[in-house]
Scaffold this active site. Structure first.
Site, PDB file in Angstrom:
ATOM      1  N   SER A 247       0.840  -1.196   0.000  1.00  0.00           N
ATOM      2  CA  SER A 247       0.000   0.000   0.000  1.00  0.00           C
ATOM      3  C   SER A 247       0.877   1.249   0.000  1.00  0.00           C
ATOM      4  CB  SER A 247      -0.874   0.013   1.254  1.00  0.00           C
ATOM      5  OG  SER A 247      -0.047   0.084   2.398  1.00  0.00           O
ATOM      6  N   TYR A 281      -7.375   1.421   5.053  1.00  0.00           N
ATOM      7  CA  TYR A 281      -6.371   0.684   5.806  1.00  0.00           C
ATOM      8  C   TYR A 281      -5.489   1.624   6.608  1.00  0.00           C
ATOM      9  CZ  TYR A 281      -1.799  -1.582   6.152  1.00  0.00           C
ATOM     10  OH  TYR A 281      -0.592  -2.037   6.576  1.00  0.00           O
ATOM     11  N   LYS A 282      -5.060   2.710   5.967  1.00  0.00           N
ATOM     12  CA  LYS A 282      -4.274   3.684   6.723  1.00  0.00           C
ATOM     13  C   LYS A 282      -4.631   5.082   6.258  1.00  0.00           C
ATOM     14  CE  LYS A 282       0.068   3.096   4.223  1.00  0.00           C
ATOM     15  NZ  LYS A 282       1.456   2.838   4.365  1.00  0.00           N
ATOM     16  N   GLY A 328       4.995  -9.455   6.163  1.00  0.00           N
ATOM     17  CA  GLY A 328       5.667  -9.274   7.458  1.00  0.00           C
ATOM     18  C   GLY A 328       4.850  -9.999   8.534  1.00  0.00           C
ATOM     19  N   ASP A 329       5.499 -10.356   9.631  1.00  0.00           N
ATOM     20  CA  ASP A 329       4.776 -11.135  10.642  1.00  0.00           C
ATOM     21  C   ASP A 329       3.919 -10.255  11.556  1.00  0.00           C
ATOM     22  OD1 ASP A 329       6.704  -9.916  12.100  1.00  0.00           O
ATOM     23  OD2 ASP A 329       7.682 -11.743  12.808  1.00  0.00           O
ATOM     24  N   ASP A 330       3.855  -8.949  11.253  1.00  0.00           N
ATOM     25  CA  ASP A 330       3.096  -8.039  12.119  1.00  0.00           C
ATOM     26  C   ASP A 330       1.592  -8.268  12.048  1.00  0.00           C
ATOM     27  OD1 ASP A 330       3.591  -7.163   9.450  1.00  0.00           O
ATOM     28  OD2 ASP A 330       2.570  -5.293   9.926  1.00  0.00           O
ATOM     29  N   GLN A 336      -5.323  -6.600  11.351  1.00  0.00           N
ATOM     30  CA  GLN A 336      -5.166  -7.280  10.063  1.00  0.00           C
ATOM     31  C   GLN A 336      -5.304  -8.806  10.169  1.00  0.00           C
ATOM     32  OE1 GLN A 336      -2.351  -5.715   7.025  1.00  0.00           O
ATOM     33  NE2 GLN A 336      -1.331  -5.004   8.836  1.00  0.00           N
ATOM     34  N   ASP A 442     -25.329  30.918  17.571  1.00  0.00           N
ATOM     35  CA  ASP A 442     -24.957  30.595  16.185  1.00  0.00           C
ATOM     36  C   ASP A 442     -25.661  31.556  15.226  1.00  0.00           C
ATOM     37  OD1 ASP A 442     -24.153  29.291  13.883  1.00  0.00           O
ATOM     38  OD2 ASP A 442     -25.565  27.633  14.108  1.00  0.00           O
TER      39      ASP A 442
HETATM   40  C1  SPV Z   1     -23.678  23.690  11.890  1.00  0.00           C
HETATM   41  O1  SPV Z   1     -23.185  22.663  12.324  1.00  0.00           O
HETATM   42  O2  SPV Z   1     -23.370  24.786  12.310  1.00  0.00           O
HETATM   43  C2  SPV Z   1     -24.684  23.604  10.835  1.00  0.00           C
HETATM   44  C3  SPV Z   1     -25.467  22.395  10.668  1.00  0.00           C
HETATM   45  O3  SPV Z   1     -24.861  24.572  10.148  1.00  0.00           O
HETATM   46  S1  SPV Z   1     -26.893  22.574  11.517  1.00  0.00           S
HETATM   47  O4  SPV Z   1     -26.563  22.921  12.888  1.00  0.00           O
HETATM   48  O5  SPV Z   1     -27.644  21.354  11.421  1.00  0.00           O
HETATM   49  O6  SPV Z   1     -27.621  23.692  10.910  1.00  0.00           O
HETATM   50 MG    MG Z   2     -23.914  26.318  10.818  1.00  0.00          MG
END
Ligand code: SPV
Ligand code: MG
Length: 670
Positions: A247, A281-282, A328-330, A336, A442
């Protein structure tokens, strides 16, 4: 370490093959003789000094050795009593050349695989090769193994015995004991017995351990029939295939070492993991599949490079049926292990074998990996990765991050399931959570400078792509600056919602007054943002609030198509209903007309839908928008209450992460 090769025998059972030269010069495949093969393998393994005892045709033998032009120093010791003595006497004659060093001892008629010689040479203890899968031979050597040690070697032992081949690595201390005993035998006139008779006398102090070669080629050639068997086995060896899966996006000496070891088993077929499989995987691969494939195609000795689409080896093993899988033996333990178990099951189905080498996790390779990870955090690398991930995986997931520490949680949390490492693809810098962390509502109160500061805190300690919650995007005149700043920082996507005026969180729905922008205005904002954008991989996603504001499905779809036409790289459809029906309806109807534009959802309310179902319905990005905030802050409130109630912190301790764990959560560097 010196090699000692015993070539004093007459090889009478070989008939005409030994009428003109010693047995060791018998051809086994093409021009290759038993001896040329032995000497080439010894030289390749880094041996420089070869002591060879000779008998009949000694001049021919010596000339032959020099004619091979190998980087070896020869010391020939002739046993002119070869007709009446055994090799114990040849060794006696050579004793002065054989002291003071470890010895690899082999009979001159022995043919073995390269890997067997390597294992013998690498052994830190004295060993003799034995085989647990070969039937006990009537006339040839057997080793009596008691405890874990060899106690007797000879043709007459059958109890506790294993088939044994005269290939030894002898540590100086054990060799000295054995050599001295052989000399004592010879001085008493016992010159016609095996050297092993002397070992049998001192096996309580001379510690030789069995090294099981199982079914690998390690055979003596005594008769023309043996020769036919060995030649056929060597042909078979030439056609054997070995499968390895990689990988990695940088090939270092550790990889080359394992490929070189694999080459000794057969033709090397390399399975290169697809980008999607690497991600499961990573980390995200630094180089895309095609480039990783080219890396391996250009390594000397690699026979074929194929794609391995899944972490599971099953499809490729069933298709290519390699004789060996090398790893490898890991993976014997850890996440895994289920993959390994399946490999063993598939190999058992057709008689293939798994060969495991010690895994090297040296400081040097860890340092390389950490430098690679750092590359992933650089703006260009980070920004471009989200688009690639969506294209590659079909559906990506993001979890909210609002600080360095929540970024680290988003970056590092891994769950191992069925051999897969499940982790989030990206981080969502939510306006709700960023504001909440600052104790603010918000309502676009936290200004862009402060939001960018949060992004910077997260970026400093993580590598994953970032999706930025851009609220309404603000005034178009401001939005164009936001786009350019985010691009420069390495953010991958901004999502702006089609609201105007004092924006409130969508999850309030119609409980608060909120105004949806006109289609025209919002399209203009998108178009200006796209025009301002300087890179090709940054994405502007239009978030449709029609369902939240109860404007109906038609309005949502009309807006979605208009926004895409205006240049949006994706649409986010939001809903605050528990029932996902309206989201599903939107996705279905949108997909009738638009099969490719990415659709984003935020399943905070409709949280029973799985990622698999979203993917199957045509969703491309699932954002877990606030779960870290919603789980973290109540835990803090509870702890604060507990301390107040008990007038001390003891009762709160069980709720707290141990200081040690907090410290280890934060790495010294990303
Ligand atoms: C936020 O995470 O601020 C978003 C998504 O705008 S929601 O809160 O669902 O509006
Ligand atoms: Mg938002």
């Amino acid at each position: 370490m010196k090699a000692l090769i015993l070539n004093s025998g007459k090889g009478t059972r070989m008939g005409h093959f030994t009428s003109e030269h010693p047995k060791c010069m018998t051809e086994i495949l093409g021009n290759e003789t038993i001896l040329s093969r032995q000497l080439k393998l010894l030289a390749k393994a880094g041996i420089k000094d070869v002591v060879m005892t000779t008998g009949p045709f000694s001049d021919i033998l010596m000339d032959y050795c020099y004619s091979l032009n190998l980087p070896l120093e020869y010391t020939f010791v002739h046993n002119d009593r070869y007709s009446e003595t055994n090799y114990i006497y040849s060794i006696y004659l050579a004793q002065d050349k054989l002291r003071g060093d470890d010895i690899v001892l082999m009979h001159g008629d022995l043919v073995f695989e390269e890997l067997i010689l390597d294992q013998v040479l690498e052994s830190p203890i004295s060993v003799m090769t034995v085989s647990s899968t070969v039937e006990l031979p009537e006339k040839d050597f057997k080793a009596v193994v008691l405890g874990d040690r060899i106690r007797k070697v000879g043709i007459e032992f059958f109890d506790h015995a294993m088939a044994a081949q005269p290939l030894y690595k002898l540590k100086e201390k054990d060799w000295e004991l054995w050599l001295s005993e052989m000399c004592a035998f010879c001085e008493r006139g016992e010159v016609a017995c095996y050297g092993e008779n002397a070992f049998n006398q001192i096996s309580d102090v001379c510690e030789i351990y069995p090294m099981d070669v199982r079914g690998a080629l390690c055979n003596e050639i005594d008769t023309p029939e043996d020769l036919a068997v060995v030649s056929a086995r060597l042909k078979e060896l030439e056609n054997r295939t070995v499968y390895l899966c990689f990988s990695t996006d940088m090939v270092h000496s550790g990889h080359i070492t394992i490929i070189n070891k694999a080459r000794k088993l057969g033709r090397v077929i390399i399975g290169v993991l697809s980008d999607e499989a690497v991600c499961s995987y990573k980390r995200f691969p630094l180089l895309p599949y095609e480039e990783r494939k080219a890396l391996f195609e250009n390594i000397a000795g690699v026979y074929q490079v194929v794609c391995q689409n899944t972490l599971s080896y099953r499809n490729n093993l069933e298709q290519y049926k390699p004789d060996y899988v090398v790893h490898g033996d890991d993976w014997r333990t850890g996440f895994q292990k289920p993959i390994r178990d399946e490999v063993l099951e598939v190999l058992a189905g057709y008689g293939g074998q798994l060969v495991e080498f010690p895994y090297s996790n040296s400081e040097k390779y860890r340092e390389l990996e950490s430098r690679t990870r750092y590359q992933l955090s650089l703006p260009d690398m980070r920004r471009s990765r989200l688009k690639k991930s969506i294209e590659m995986k079909g559906l990506v997931t993001a979890i909210e991050a609002h600080s360095g520490i929540t970024g680290l949680i988003a970056e590092k949390t891994v769950v191992y399931q069925n051999g897969e490492a499940r982790q989030f693809d990206a981080m969502w810098v939510s306006s709700l959570c960023d504001s909440t962390a600052k104790g603010k509502p918000d309502i676009e109160l936290v200004d862009m400078t402060s939001r960018f500061r949060t992004i910077d805190d997260i970026m400093e300690v993580t590598t994953k792509p970032i999706i930025f919650d851009g609220d309404t995007g603000g005034l178009t005149e401001h939005f164009v600056y936001t786009v350019k700043t985010l691009e420069r920082m390495g953010v991958s996507m901004i999502i702006i919602e089609d609201k105007t005026g004092l924006k409130k969180n969508s999850l309030f729905g119609t409980e608060v007054a909120q105004t949806q922008d006109t289609i025209e205005n919002f399209c203009h904002k998108i178009a200006m943002g796209k025009k301002a954008q300087k890179t090709r991989d940054f994405m502007i996603v239009a978030r449709i609030e029609s369902l939240i504001l109860e404007q109906g499905m038609e309005d949502a779809l009309t807006r979605a198509f208009a926004y895409v036409k205006a240049g949006a790289d994706g649409v986010m459809i939001h809903s605050r209903k528990k029932d996902p029906a309206e989201i599903f309806e939107f996705v279905e109807k949108f997909r009738v007309e638009d099969k490719t534009t990415p659709i984003v959802v935020v399943p905070t309310s409709f949280n029973a839908v799985t990622e698999e179902e979203f993917k199957q319905r045509g969703v491309n990005v699932v954002i877990y928008a606030n779960q870290l905030t919603r789980s973290g802050f109540p835990a803090m409130q509870e702890t604060a209450r507990t301390i107040l109630e008990h007038h001390r912190a003891k009762e709160a301790d069980d709720k707290c992460m141990p200081i040690k764990d907090i410290i280890t959560l934060i790495p010294e560097e990303v």
